[in-house]
Design an enzyme around this catalytic site. Structure first.
Site: not given
Ligand code: ZN
Length: 275
Positions: A99-100, A103, A174
Protein backbone atom coordinates in the site's frame (compact mmCIF):
# COMPACT_ATOMS: atom_id res chain seq x y z
CA UNK A 1 -6.37 26.92 -1.34
CA UNK A 2 -7.91 28.87 1.45
CA UNK A 3 -6.56 26.64 4.22
CA UNK A 4 -2.93 27.32 3.33
CA UNK A 5 -3.26 30.99 4.22
CA UNK A 6 -3.98 30.11 7.83
CA UNK A 7 -0.55 28.54 8.21
CA UNK A 8 2.59 30.57 8.85
CA UNK A 9 5.02 30.85 5.92
CA UNK A 10 8.79 30.20 6.01
CA UNK A 11 9.72 33.51 7.69
CA UNK A 12 6.80 33.43 10.12
CA UNK A 13 7.71 29.86 11.10
CA UNK A 14 11.26 30.99 11.83
CA UNK A 15 9.93 33.73 14.11
CA UNK A 16 7.62 31.32 15.93
CA UNK A 17 10.43 28.78 16.31
CA UNK A 18 12.71 31.47 17.76
CA UNK A 19 10.07 32.38 20.36
CA UNK A 20 9.59 28.80 21.51
CA UNK A 21 13.29 27.93 21.32
CA UNK A 22 14.06 30.52 23.99
CA UNK A 23 15.33 28.94 27.19
CA UNK A 24 15.89 25.54 25.57
CA UNK A 25 19.44 24.23 24.96
CA UNK A 26 20.17 23.16 21.35
CA UNK A 27 23.38 21.65 20.03
CA UNK A 28 25.26 22.70 16.88
CA UNK A 29 23.48 20.19 14.61
CA UNK A 30 20.30 22.27 14.67
CA UNK A 31 19.78 24.26 11.46
CA UNK A 32 16.80 26.58 11.94
CA UNK A 33 16.44 27.39 8.24
CA UNK A 34 16.10 23.68 7.55
CA UNK A 35 13.66 23.19 10.43
CA UNK A 36 11.50 25.97 9.02
CA UNK A 37 11.79 24.54 5.49
CA UNK A 38 10.71 21.09 6.70
CA UNK A 39 7.64 22.31 8.57
CA UNK A 40 5.44 23.60 5.74
CA UNK A 41 1.83 23.15 6.84
CA UNK A 42 2.60 23.32 10.57
CA UNK A 43 0.52 25.71 12.65
CA UNK A 44 2.04 27.83 15.39
CA UNK A 45 0.77 25.32 17.96
CA UNK A 46 2.34 22.43 15.99
CA UNK A 47 5.72 24.19 16.04
CA UNK A 48 5.49 24.85 19.77
CA UNK A 49 4.48 21.24 20.36
CA UNK A 50 7.34 19.97 18.22
CA UNK A 51 9.99 21.89 20.20
CA UNK A 52 8.48 20.78 23.52
CA UNK A 53 8.48 17.15 22.35
CA UNK A 54 12.09 17.45 21.19
CA UNK A 55 13.09 18.71 24.67
CA UNK A 56 11.29 15.79 26.31
CA UNK A 57 13.01 13.33 23.95
CA UNK A 58 16.45 14.79 24.72
CA UNK A 59 15.76 14.64 28.47
CA UNK A 60 14.68 11.00 28.17
CA UNK A 61 18.03 10.18 26.61
CA UNK A 62 19.79 12.05 29.45
CA UNK A 63 21.21 14.57 27.00
CA UNK A 64 21.96 18.14 27.98
CA UNK A 65 21.19 19.51 24.56
CA UNK A 66 18.50 19.00 21.92
CA UNK A 67 19.75 17.80 18.50
CA UNK A 68 18.40 18.15 14.96
CA UNK A 69 17.40 14.48 15.08
CA UNK A 70 15.34 15.09 18.22
CA UNK A 71 13.49 17.86 16.35
CA UNK A 72 12.96 15.68 13.25
CA UNK A 73 11.56 12.82 15.35
CA UNK A 74 9.33 15.25 17.24
CA UNK A 75 7.98 16.70 13.98
CA UNK A 76 6.89 13.20 12.86
CA UNK A 77 5.21 12.69 16.20
CA UNK A 78 3.34 15.98 15.94
CA UNK A 79 2.30 15.41 12.32
CA UNK A 80 1.45 11.72 12.37
CA UNK A 81 0.99 10.74 16.02
CA UNK A 82 3.23 8.66 18.26
CA UNK A 83 4.85 5.48 17.02
CA UNK A 84 2.78 2.43 17.90
CA UNK A 85 4.18 -1.06 18.02
CA UNK A 86 1.19 -3.01 16.81
CA UNK A 87 1.57 -6.71 16.38
CA UNK A 88 0.91 -7.17 12.70
CA UNK A 89 0.90 -10.55 11.04
CA UNK A 90 3.34 -11.04 8.16
CA UNK A 91 0.43 -10.87 5.71
CA UNK A 92 -0.72 -7.55 7.18
CA UNK A 93 2.80 -6.18 7.03
CA UNK A 94 3.15 -7.15 3.38
CA UNK A 95 -0.22 -5.58 2.55
CA UNK A 96 0.77 -2.34 4.33
CA UNK A 97 4.12 -2.39 2.53
CA UNK A 98 2.48 -2.71 -0.89
CA UNK A 99 0.00 0.00 0.00
CA UNK A 100 2.70 2.52 1.01
CA UNK A 101 4.94 1.51 -1.89
CA UNK A 102 1.98 2.25 -4.19
CA UNK A 103 1.70 5.82 -2.90
CA UNK A 104 5.44 6.39 -3.16
CA UNK A 105 5.82 5.05 -6.70
CA UNK A 106 2.90 7.03 -8.12
CA UNK A 107 4.32 10.11 -6.38
CA UNK A 108 7.76 9.50 -7.94
CA UNK A 109 6.49 8.81 -11.46
CA UNK A 110 4.18 11.86 -11.40
CA UNK A 111 7.16 13.97 -10.27
CA UNK A 112 5.45 15.45 -7.23
CA UNK A 113 7.46 16.70 -4.22
CA UNK A 114 10.05 14.06 -3.20
CA UNK A 115 9.20 11.29 -0.75
CA UNK A 116 11.32 11.82 2.37
CA UNK A 117 10.35 8.66 4.20
CA UNK A 118 8.28 5.50 3.73
CA UNK A 119 7.46 3.35 6.72
CA UNK A 120 5.33 0.42 7.78
CA UNK A 121 5.68 1.31 11.46
CA UNK A 122 2.25 2.44 12.62
CA UNK A 123 1.75 5.93 13.93
CA UNK A 124 -1.50 7.24 15.33
CA UNK A 125 -4.34 5.73 13.31
CA UNK A 126 -2.20 4.85 10.30
CA UNK A 127 -0.67 1.38 9.72
CA UNK A 128 2.14 2.93 7.72
CA UNK A 129 2.96 6.22 6.08
CA UNK A 130 4.61 7.84 3.09
CA UNK A 131 5.96 11.23 4.03
CA UNK A 132 6.02 13.90 1.33
CA UNK A 133 6.79 17.26 2.92
CA UNK A 134 5.69 20.09 0.61
CA UNK A 135 8.77 21.84 -0.80
CA UNK A 136 7.24 25.28 -0.57
CA UNK A 137 4.14 27.04 0.60
CA UNK A 138 1.53 26.51 -2.07
CA UNK A 139 -0.31 29.57 -3.28
CA UNK A 140 -1.62 28.39 -6.64
CA UNK A 141 -2.60 24.89 -7.64
CA UNK A 142 -2.98 23.74 -11.22
CA UNK A 143 -5.56 21.23 -12.38
CA UNK A 144 -2.94 18.82 -13.71
CA UNK A 145 -1.05 18.83 -10.41
CA UNK A 146 -4.25 18.26 -8.43
CA UNK A 147 -5.05 15.22 -10.56
CA UNK A 148 -1.55 13.88 -9.93
CA UNK A 149 -2.05 14.38 -6.21
CA UNK A 150 -5.32 12.50 -6.39
CA UNK A 151 -3.60 9.68 -8.28
CA UNK A 152 -0.96 9.57 -5.54
CA UNK A 153 -3.68 9.32 -2.90
CA UNK A 154 -5.25 6.42 -4.82
CA UNK A 155 -1.86 4.70 -5.20
CA UNK A 156 -2.25 2.68 -2.01
CA UNK A 157 -5.57 1.15 -2.99
CA UNK A 158 -4.42 0.62 -6.58
CA UNK A 159 -1.38 -1.37 -5.38
CA UNK A 160 -3.63 -3.62 -3.25
CA UNK A 161 -5.84 -4.30 -6.25
CA UNK A 162 -2.97 -5.09 -8.59
CA UNK A 163 -1.04 -7.33 -6.24
CA UNK A 164 -3.70 -9.03 -4.12
CA UNK A 165 -6.71 -8.73 -6.43
CA UNK A 166 -8.47 -7.67 -3.24
CA UNK A 167 -8.85 -4.48 -1.27
CA UNK A 168 -8.65 -3.51 2.40
CA UNK A 169 -10.25 -0.83 4.56
CA UNK A 170 -6.81 0.80 4.91
CA UNK A 171 -7.45 3.24 2.10
CA UNK A 172 -10.49 5.00 3.54
CA UNK A 173 -8.71 8.24 4.46
CA UNK A 174 -6.92 8.22 1.08
CA UNK A 175 -10.25 7.94 -0.70
CA UNK A 176 -11.80 10.78 1.26
CA UNK A 177 -8.68 12.87 0.61
CA UNK A 178 -8.94 12.32 -3.14
CA UNK A 179 -12.70 12.93 -3.08
CA UNK A 180 -12.25 16.20 -1.20
CA UNK A 181 -9.78 17.46 -3.79
CA UNK A 182 -12.20 16.47 -6.57
CA UNK A 183 -15.12 18.18 -4.82
CA UNK A 184 -13.15 21.42 -4.40
CA UNK A 185 -12.12 21.25 -8.05
CA UNK A 186 -15.72 20.94 -9.22
CA UNK A 187 -17.54 23.07 -6.67
CA UNK A 188 -15.08 25.78 -5.65
CA UNK A 189 -12.51 26.11 -8.40
CA UNK A 190 -14.56 25.58 -11.55
CA UNK A 191 -12.12 22.97 -12.85
CA UNK A 192 -14.65 20.51 -14.30
CA UNK A 193 -16.74 20.32 -17.47
CA UNK A 194 -19.43 22.27 -15.60
CA UNK A 195 -17.26 25.33 -16.06
CA UNK A 196 -16.01 28.18 -13.91
CA UNK A 197 -18.94 28.67 -11.56
CA UNK A 198 -18.94 28.36 -7.79
CA UNK A 199 -21.50 25.73 -6.87
CA UNK A 200 -20.80 25.54 -3.17
CA UNK A 201 -22.14 27.37 -0.17
CA UNK A 202 -21.53 31.13 -0.42
CA UNK A 203 -19.58 32.82 2.33
CA UNK A 204 -20.77 36.37 2.92
CA UNK A 205 -20.26 39.15 5.41
CA UNK A 206 -23.32 40.70 7.06
CA UNK A 207 -23.82 44.38 7.98
CA UNK A 208 -22.14 43.83 11.35
CA UNK A 209 -18.98 42.44 9.77
CA UNK A 210 -19.71 38.85 10.73
CA UNK A 211 -19.14 36.09 8.21
CA UNK A 212 -22.02 33.76 7.55
CA UNK A 213 -22.61 30.89 5.20
CA UNK A 214 -25.41 30.88 2.68
CA UNK A 215 -26.18 27.24 1.84
CA UNK A 216 -25.78 26.44 -1.84
CA UNK A 217 -28.99 26.79 -3.83
CA UNK A 218 -28.45 24.39 -6.68
CA UNK A 219 -31.15 22.18 -8.14
CA UNK A 220 -31.24 18.41 -7.66
CA UNK A 221 -30.45 18.09 -11.32
CA UNK A 222 -27.34 20.25 -10.95
CA UNK A 223 -26.36 18.38 -7.79
CA UNK A 224 -26.36 15.07 -9.65
CA UNK A 225 -24.18 16.63 -12.36
CA UNK A 226 -21.77 17.79 -9.62
CA UNK A 227 -21.65 14.27 -8.17
CA UNK A 228 -21.07 12.88 -11.64
CA UNK A 229 -18.12 15.21 -12.23
CA UNK A 230 -16.58 14.35 -8.84
CA UNK A 231 -16.90 10.67 -9.65
CA UNK A 232 -15.29 11.22 -13.05
CA UNK A 233 -12.25 12.95 -11.52
CA UNK A 234 -11.77 10.34 -8.79
CA UNK A 235 -12.08 7.53 -11.35
CA UNK A 236 -9.57 9.24 -13.60
CA UNK A 237 -7.09 9.45 -10.72
CA UNK A 238 -7.69 5.83 -9.77
CA UNK A 239 -7.10 4.66 -13.35
CA UNK A 240 -3.93 6.77 -13.55
CA UNK A 241 -2.60 5.18 -10.34
CA UNK A 242 -3.35 1.69 -11.67
CA UNK A 243 -1.69 2.48 -14.99
CA UNK A 244 1.50 3.74 -13.29
CA UNK A 245 1.72 0.77 -10.91
CA UNK A 246 0.99 -1.87 -13.56
CA UNK A 247 3.82 -0.40 -15.59
CA UNK A 248 6.14 -0.46 -12.55
CA UNK A 249 5.07 -3.77 -11.04
CA UNK A 250 8.59 -5.07 -10.60
CA UNK A 251 9.64 -1.95 -8.70
CA UNK A 252 6.50 -2.16 -6.60
CA UNK A 253 7.50 -5.68 -5.58
CA UNK A 254 11.12 -4.78 -4.79
CA UNK A 255 10.09 -1.73 -2.79
CA UNK A 256 7.43 -3.59 -0.77
CA UNK A 257 9.82 -6.44 0.06
CA UNK A 258 12.51 -4.02 1.10
CA UNK A 259 9.99 -2.25 3.36
CA UNK A 260 8.99 -5.50 5.04
CA UNK A 261 12.66 -6.18 5.67
CA UNK A 262 13.74 -2.71 6.87
CA UNK A 263 10.42 -1.23 8.10
CA UNK A 264 11.45 2.30 7.03
CA UNK A 265 13.24 3.71 4.00
CA UNK A 266 14.68 7.21 3.60
CA UNK A 267 14.64 9.36 0.46
CA UNK A 268 17.96 8.08 -0.91
CA UNK A 269 17.21 4.38 -0.43
CA UNK A 270 13.82 4.86 -2.07
CA UNK A 271 15.15 6.80 -5.04
CA UNK A 272 17.90 4.25 -5.57
CA UNK A 273 15.28 1.51 -5.97
CA UNK A 274 13.34 3.71 -8.39
CA UNK A 275 16.46 4.31 -10.49
ZN1 ZN B 1 -2.75 5.19 2.06
Amino acid sequence: RRVVLEYPDFEARKDILAIHAKGKPFDETVNWDLVSKNTVGFSGADLENMLNESAIAAARQNKEKISMKDIDDASLKVKLGAEKRRTQSDDDKLMTAYHEAGHAIVNFVEELDPVSKISIISRGMALGFTLIPPQKDIIHQTKSKLIKQMAMAMGGRAAEEIVFKDITTGASSDISHATNIARDMVVEWGMSDLGPINLGPQIDINDFGKAYMEPSKISDQMQSKVDEEIKKLVNEAHQEAKRVLSKNKKKLEILAKSLVEKESLGQEEFEEIMR
